[in-house]
Write a protein that holds these residues in place. Structure first.
Motif, PDB file in Angstrom:
ATOM      1  N   THR A 100       0.832  -1.209   0.000  1.00 51.40           N
ATOM      2  CA  THR A 100       0.000   0.000   0.000  1.00 51.40           C
ATOM      3  C   THR A 100       0.863   1.254   0.000  1.00 51.40           C
ATOM      4  N   ILE A 101       1.931   1.251   0.768  1.00 51.00           N
ATOM      5  CA  ILE A 101       2.854   2.398   0.788  1.00 51.00           C
ATOM      6  C   ILE A 101       3.510   2.562  -0.586  1.00 51.00           C
ATOM      7  N   GLU A 102       3.853   1.465  -1.236  1.00 44.41           N
ATOM      8  CA  GLU A 102       4.420   1.554  -2.587  1.00 44.41           C
ATOM      9  C   GLU A 102       3.417   2.191  -3.547  1.00 44.41           C
ATOM     10  N   ALA A 103       2.159   1.804  -3.445  1.00 48.77           N
ATOM     11  CA  ALA A 103       1.126   2.407  -4.298  1.00 48.77           C
ATOM     12  C   ALA A 103       1.025   3.903  -4.034  1.00 48.77           C
ATOM     13  N   VAL A 104       1.053   4.292  -2.769  1.00 45.75           N
ATOM     14  CA  VAL A 104       0.998   5.720  -2.408  1.00 45.75           C
ATOM     15  C   VAL A 104       2.186   6.456  -3.008  1.00 45.75           C
ATOM     16  N   GLU A 105       3.364   5.900  -2.874  1.00 51.49           N
ATOM     17  CA  GLU A 105       4.571   6.559  -3.396  1.00 51.49           C
ATOM     18  C   GLU A 105       4.528   6.687  -4.916  1.00 51.49           C
ATOM     19  N   GLN A 106       3.957   5.709  -5.596  1.00 45.75           N
ATOM     20  CA  GLN A 106       3.837   5.800  -7.053  1.00 45.75           C
ATOM     21  C   GLN A 106       2.871   6.905  -7.466  1.00 45.75           C
ATOM     22  N   ALA A 107       1.856   7.147  -6.650  1.00 40.57           N
ATOM     23  CA  ALA A 107       0.835   8.141  -7.000  1.00 40.57           C
ATOM     24  C   ALA A 107       1.166   9.545  -6.499  1.00 40.57           C
ATOM     25  N   ALA A 108       1.996   9.656  -5.488  1.00 39.98           N
ATOM     26  CA  ALA A 108       2.230  10.940  -4.820  1.00 39.98           C
ATOM     27  C   ALA A 108       3.035  11.907  -5.670  1.00 39.98           C
ATOM     28  N   ARG A 109       2.800  13.173  -5.394  1.00 38.38           N
ATOM     29  CA  ARG A 109       3.561  14.280  -5.978  1.00 38.38           C
ATOM     30  C   ARG A 109       4.179  15.040  -4.816  1.00 38.38           C
ATOM     31  N   PRO A 110       5.124  15.898  -5.080  1.00 34.59           N
ATOM     32  CA  PRO A 110       5.705  16.684  -3.981  1.00 34.59           C
ATOM     33  C   PRO A 110       4.620  17.456  -3.221  1.00 34.59           C
ATOM     34  N   GLY A 111       4.495  17.170  -1.940  1.00 33.75           N
ATOM     35  CA  GLY A 111       3.583  17.904  -1.072  1.00 33.75           C
ATOM     36  C   GLY A 111       2.125  17.510  -1.149  1.00 33.75           C
ATOM     37  N   VAL A 112       1.758  16.610  -2.074  1.00 31.68           N
ATOM     38  CA  VAL A 112       0.346  16.268  -2.222  1.00 31.68           C
ATOM     39  C   VAL A 112       0.172  14.818  -2.674  1.00 31.68           C
ATOM     40  N   LEU A 113      -0.903  14.232  -2.202  1.00 28.24           N
ATOM     41  CA  LEU A 113      -1.345  12.933  -2.695  1.00 28.24           C
ATOM     42  C   LEU A 113      -2.781  13.108  -3.155  1.00 28.24           C
ATOM     43  N   LEU A 114      -2.972  13.098  -4.459  1.00 28.43           N
ATOM     44  CA  LEU A 114      -4.307  13.152  -5.029  1.00 28.43           C
ATOM     45  C   LEU A 114      -4.801  11.708  -5.104  1.00 28.43           C
ATOM     46  N   VAL A 115      -5.767  11.369  -4.258  1.00 31.26           N
ATOM     47  CA  VAL A 115      -6.239   9.994  -4.137  1.00 31.26           C
ATOM     48  C   VAL A 115      -6.676   9.440  -5.492  1.00 31.26           C
ATOM     49  N   ASN A 116      -7.231  10.269  -6.350  1.00 30.06           N
ATOM     50  CA  ASN A 116      -7.656   9.828  -7.675  1.00 30.06           C
ATOM     51  C   ASN A 116      -6.503   9.216  -8.462  1.00 30.06           C
TER      52      ASN A 116
END
Length: 139
Positions: A100-116
């Motif tokens: 799950t953390i890997e998925a978050v890191e793949q989707a994240a941008r600097p300073g923001v995680l857009l859940v979409n």
């Protein structure tokens, strides 16, 4: 025989990971196009966005191993998206969290995680079904 992992433990740990990242968790409303910040409580609630995070983690783990994390999602008309995370547990807690953390890191941008953006992680890790017909959207 594997046992179910506590969703409360997964949600609590994911909340600490998201808080520690310093990223603003956001969600784009597909109807209006507006982007809004999401509380960590809503992001990690089984009837909130936890199922989205876990589905992306499940896809990452399935891509690597061919097996899922034992994720079960159930319809719930009172849940934010119409369904809720009901169970995880075919693998150890650490595997669920790392995927799950890997998925978050793949989707994240600097300073923001857009859940979409977790949808793109899920799609990248989920092969389209092979059939005689033209491929369609994956359910």
């Amino acid at each position: 025989m594997s046992t179910a992992v506590s969703l409360e433990a997964v949600a609590s740990t994911l909340g600490r990971v998201l808080r520690g990242s310093g990223r603003d968790v956001q969600l784009r409303d597909r109807a209006s196009g507006q982007i809004r910040s999401v509380s960590l409580d809503l992001a990690t609630a089984p009837d909130g966005l936890l199922s989205v995070f876990l589905a992306a983690g499940d896809a990452v783990w399935r891509e690597v191993t061919g097996a899922g994390i034992g994720l079960r999602i159930e319809p719930d008309e009172r849940a934010l998206l119409g369904y809720r995370a009901a169970k995880v547990g075919n693998v150890p807690f650490s595997t669920i969290m790392l995927a799950t953390i890997e998925a978050v890191e793949q989707a994240a941008r600097p300073g923001v995680l857009l859940v979409n953006d977790l949808n793109a992680v899920w799609r990248a890790a989920t092969p389209l079904p092979v059939s005689g017909n033209a491929p369609g959207p994956v359910p």
